[in-house]
Design a protein around this motif. Structure first.
Motif, PDB file in Angstrom:
ATOM      1  N   THR A  73      42.069  34.674  52.132  1.00 23.67           N
ATOM      2  CA  THR A  73      41.818  33.993  53.403  1.00 23.67           C
ATOM      3  C   THR A  73      40.399  34.321  53.844  1.00 23.67           C
ATOM      4  O   THR A  73      39.946  35.459  53.704  1.00 23.67           O
ATOM      5  N   LEU A  74      39.706  33.330  54.375  1.00 21.70           N
ATOM      6  CA  LEU A  74      38.373  33.549  54.933  1.00 21.70           C
ATOM      7  C   LEU A  74      38.448  33.328  56.436  1.00 21.70           C
ATOM      8  O   LEU A  74      38.789  32.239  56.896  1.00 21.70           O
ATOM      9  N   ASP A 125      26.482  41.034  39.592  1.00 22.39           N
ATOM     10  CA  ASP A 125      27.572  41.441  38.719  1.00 22.39           C
ATOM     11  C   ASP A 125      28.845  40.772  39.210  1.00 22.39           C
ATOM     12  O   ASP A 125      29.474  41.228  40.170  1.00 22.39           O
ATOM     13  N   LEU A 126      29.191  39.654  38.577  1.00 21.92           N
ATOM     14  CA  LEU A 126      30.330  38.868  39.045  1.00 21.92           C
ATOM     15  C   LEU A 126      31.640  39.655  38.976  1.00 21.92           C
ATOM     16  O   LEU A 126      32.527  39.465  39.800  1.00 21.92           O
ATOM     17  N   ASN A 127      31.755  40.541  38.005  1.00 23.39           N
ATOM     18  CA  ASN A 127      32.992  41.315  37.887  1.00 23.39           C
ATOM     19  C   ASN A 127      33.196  42.216  39.097  1.00 23.39           C
ATOM     20  O   ASN A 127      34.294  42.296  39.661  1.00 23.39           O
ATOM     21  N   CYS A 185      33.295  31.979  49.285  1.00 24.15           N
ATOM     22  CA  CYS A 185      34.284  30.995  48.812  1.00 24.15           C
ATOM     23  C   CYS A 185      34.290  30.889  47.291  1.00 24.15           C
ATOM     24  O   CYS A 185      35.309  30.537  46.690  1.00 24.15           O
ATOM     25  N   ARG A 186      33.157  31.183  46.650  1.00 25.09           N
ATOM     26  CA  ARG A 186      33.088  31.091  45.187  1.00 25.09           C
ATOM     27  C   ARG A 186      33.966  32.136  44.508  1.00 25.09           C
ATOM     28  O   ARG A 186      34.362  31.973  43.358  1.00 25.09           O
ATOM     29  N   TYR A 187      34.253  33.231  45.232  1.00 22.67           N
ATOM     30  CA  TYR A 187      34.963  34.353  44.619  1.00 22.67           C
ATOM     31  C   TYR A 187      36.442  34.387  44.984  1.00 22.67           C
ATOM     32  O   TYR A 187      37.102  35.395  44.843  1.00 22.67           O
ATOM     33  N   HIS A 215      36.073  41.516  41.983  1.00 23.06           N
ATOM     34  CA  HIS A 215      37.073  42.570  42.127  1.00 23.06           C
ATOM     35  C   HIS A 215      37.353  42.900  43.590  1.00 23.06           C
ATOM     36  O   HIS A 215      38.507  43.103  43.970  1.00 23.06           O
ATOM     37  N   TYR A 216      36.320  42.943  44.432  1.00 20.38           N
ATOM     38  CA  TYR A 216      36.587  43.386  45.804  1.00 20.38           C
ATOM     39  C   TYR A 216      36.758  42.241  46.806  1.00 20.38           C
ATOM     40  O   TYR A 216      37.128  42.487  47.961  1.00 20.38           O
ATOM     41  N   ILE A 217      36.538  41.009  46.368  1.00 19.29           N
ATOM     42  CA  ILE A 217      36.724  39.861  47.275  1.00 19.29           C
ATOM     43  C   ILE A 217      37.923  38.995  46.890  1.00 19.29           C
ATOM     44  O   ILE A 217      38.623  38.481  47.760  1.00 19.29           O
ATOM     45  N   ARG A 218      38.166  38.851  45.617  1.00 21.02           N
ATOM     46  CA  ARG A 218      39.234  37.941  45.169  1.00 21.02           C
ATOM     47  C   ARG A 218      40.598  38.364  45.728  1.00 21.02           C
ATOM     48  O   ARG A 218      40.958  39.541  45.695  1.00 21.02           O
TER      49      ARG A 218
END
Length: 660
Positions: A309-310, A272-274, A303-305, A278-281
């Protein structure tokens, strides 16, 4: 220079065809007896009309296209170019001839049609000759190939084989289990039958190679096809995944030998991309163990989301260097910070959290090799338990929203020190979830294919060396999952987490290690027991014949994702965890020897099934911790405010960390 010669040659051909189309149109219109006046008018305007059409062809890019790959797109370009040139010719013809066109209107229409036929035909002729004409002159040693799958993937494979090998490969036909496709023509070749017909077709058409072009097929279906092909005596290759079909990017180098991973695969994971976005972006995300097999894949997928900062943390400098180098090339838009830190160094951990304030933590750092930890049990506890505690407590102190522990099926009814240490780590985060606003969860899964130290790379090395392939027990079974698949589900589980859960991933059907060894030998073109021996070596210390995903007291609860389940929370005794784990960590009283490690685990995990030799170890007095005060509220709460009895909530430690 070659390009210019090619362009000039095409312009010359087009100029001839443009004028021939008008001559043919006149001959058709007047039944072969064309009045001299019309021929005179044609020759008068021919240079101008031809020049306009050539310019139109150039504008539409007809001289920049590779016509040996001509398709519908190229024909549309021809129609557009001819239409534009013809319209301009008509306007100029009327203007230059005092508002009357020098040729009959019927000739204009016929000329337009003939230009499309001749110009388009000239372009498509080479494509047809390359695809079919060259096939009439097959090389004596041409390889006869059968394609399994007459869908989009099969069509793209057929096109690529035709264009790449110039007659060096002869496509015999297709096989497909879809009844509606039987006897249909695909790319000029017939669908000759279903998978059951493979042995007959191999013998009848002298097929040397079969290419499996069914990216959506399950591992079970692929295994069935591979087994049939082996019985028929044909070599098998495969088109790996559905991603190769995007924009028709199938290339010959994508078609490779069948790997055991192909045969173990299941349906692709759907996330579920949404929820994930929501919690990583725009969040600060920390991955501990970020240079390892699981950790590095976590970094790639996170990194896709679009995190803010990572933070990539690992105790191994080389691992951090490799993933840092990779991500800076593939994901330059992501702000990434490489951190070479050891989670057993509490001050260092606190300083990382104080400086960067990660909002999401994926804790993948761990000692994971079962036999290795049997010889180093005290280090399994220090790294897997104390390291987890340091990171998890820092997450509470500095307001992390979610903390996801990567766990293992070996934590269930553990028989190894590694498994026991991971079970203790699960208990620590479940305890912290009870007293903190941070959501702590664990994700439990089995073996991953291709990870460092996993069985498949070992088997491949043994086969390359000529054998033998070593299997510890003929009845040994394991769950397997690919690294990307496991990581996708871990990230999805993080999105579903509310706190305290142990998520269990659907690992599919268990696989016998003996069958795995045989499959790898056969896929290498060898025969088990004849070319490569399989040797039974006996189970290693701490090794189970089969793995479990749940303890006796746990049960599964379904989630909104069909591949993720939640284990029911077991009985967590806070006082026991405070005294026997956290108290020992704070007072520096963790085990220093195997016997001490065994005693500690026995106290906390009565289900621990250690070897009899260990069970018979001399009983030493249980090492009690000193100076451990009960947890109580303090002014500096860290979120739940429970750290006063543990060196005053860490403010003193953080201050010290700033100067270290």
């Amino acid at each position: 220079m070659v390009f210019q010669q090619r362009t000039l040659f095409l312009i010359l051909i087009d100029a001839i065809l443009v004028n021939l189309s008008t001559i043919f149109a006149l001959l058709i219109r007047f039944d072969g007896e064309v009045p001299q006046t019309y021929f005179a008018a044609f020759f008068h305007f021919a240079p101008l009309f031809t020049g306009i059409l050539i310019v139109s062809f150039y504008i539409f890019g007809l001289y920049r296209r590779a016509w040996e790959y001509a398709s519908i797109g190229e024909l549309i370009a021809v129609v557009g170019a001819v239409s534009l040139g013809s319209i301009l010719n008509v306007f100029l013809g009327y203007f230059l001839n005092n508002e009357t066109f020098p040729l009959p209107r019927s000739v204009i229409i016929l000329t337009f049609i003939l230009r499309i036929v001749l110009i388009g035909g000239s372009r498509i002729a080479w494509r047809l000759f390359r695809d079919y004409g060259l096939g009439l002159k097959r090389a004596k040693g041409s390889k006869r190939v059968l394609i399994a799958g007459a869908g989009d993937a099969g069509v793209l494979v057929a096109k690529e084989l035709k264009s790449h090998y110039n007659g060096g490969i002869e496509i015999v036909g297709f096989i497909d289990d879809d009844v509606s496709k039987q006897n249909m023509m695909v790319q000029g070749r017939s669908v000759l039958g279903t998978r059951r017909d493979i042995p007959r077709l191999v013998e009848k058409h002298r097929v040397k190679e079969i290419i499996i072009a069914i990216p959506s097929a399950s591992g079970k279906e692929k295994r069935a096809i591979v087994n049939i092909c082996k019985e028929a005596g044909a070599k098998v290759k495969i088109l790996p995944g559905v991603y190769d079909l995007i924009d028709g990017t199938v290339k010959v180098d994508k078609i490779r030998e069948v790997e055991v991973e192909d045969l173990l695969g299941r349906e692709p994971v759907k996330v579920d991309l949404n929820d994930i976005t929501h919690y990583i972006r725009n969040q600060v995300v920390l991955v501990t163990g970020g240079g390892g097999s699981i950790g590095s894949e976590l970094c790639r997928q996170i990194c896709r989301y679009q995190p803010k900062t990572l933070l990539v943390l690992d105790s191994c400098e080389n691992n951090v260097y490799e993933i840092d180098l990779e991500l800076r090339k593939t994901c330059p838009q992501v702000h990434m910070i490489p951190l070479v830190k050891d989670l057993r160094d509490r001050k260092s951990v606190l300083q990382v959290f104080k400086t960067y304030r990660p909002q999401v933590v994926f804790h993948a750092a761990a000692h994971k090799h079962v036999p290795m930890m049997e010889y180093n049990p005290e280090d399994a506890i220090k790294n897997n338990v104390m390291g987890t505690y340091h990171a998890a407590q820092a997450a509470d102190m500095f307001g992390t929203k979610k903390f996801v522990l990567i766990s293992t099926d070996k934590a269930v009814n553990p028989t190894s020190f590694m498994g026991a240490s991971k079970r203790l780590a699960e208990m620590v985060i479940q305890y912290l979830d009870m007293i903190s606003k941070t959501s702590y969860v664990a994700v439990r899964f089995g073996n991953v294919l291709g990870s460092t130290g996993s069985v498949i790379p070992l088997f491949k090395r043994q086969i390359a060396a000529g054998g033998p392939v070593t299997v510890t027990h003929p009845d040994m079974v394991r769950f397997f999952m690919t690294i990307p698949e496991a990581v996708q589900l871990v990230i999805q589980a993080g999105a579903m987490a509310k706190g305290g859960e142990i998520f269990v991933l659907d690992m599919g059907e268990p696989v016998k290690i003996m069958d795995l060894a045989r499959s790898l030998i056969e896929l290498s073109g060898l025969e088990p027991g004849k070319d490569i021996d399989i040797r039974i070596t006996g189970t290693r210390p701490g090794e189970k014949l089969y793995e479990e995903l749940l303890t006796a007291e746990e049960g599964l609860t379904a989630t909104t994702h069909k591949r993720i389940f939640v284990a029911k929370r077991g009985n967590i005794l806070p006082e026991l965890i405070e005294e026997k784990i956290i108290g020992r960590i704070i007072n520096g009283a963790l085990p220093q020897h195997e016997r001490d490690a065994l005693l500690m685990i026995r106290e906390l995990l009565p289900e621990f099934k250690e070897k009899e030799a260990r069970a018979a170890a001399p009983k030493a007095p249980v090492q009690r911790t000193k100076g451990h005060a009960p947890l109580e509220d303090t002014e500096d709460k860290g979120t739940a405010g429970q750290w006063a009895g543990m060196e005053k909530a860490g403010e003193k430690l953080v201050a010290g960390a700033e100067t270290s």
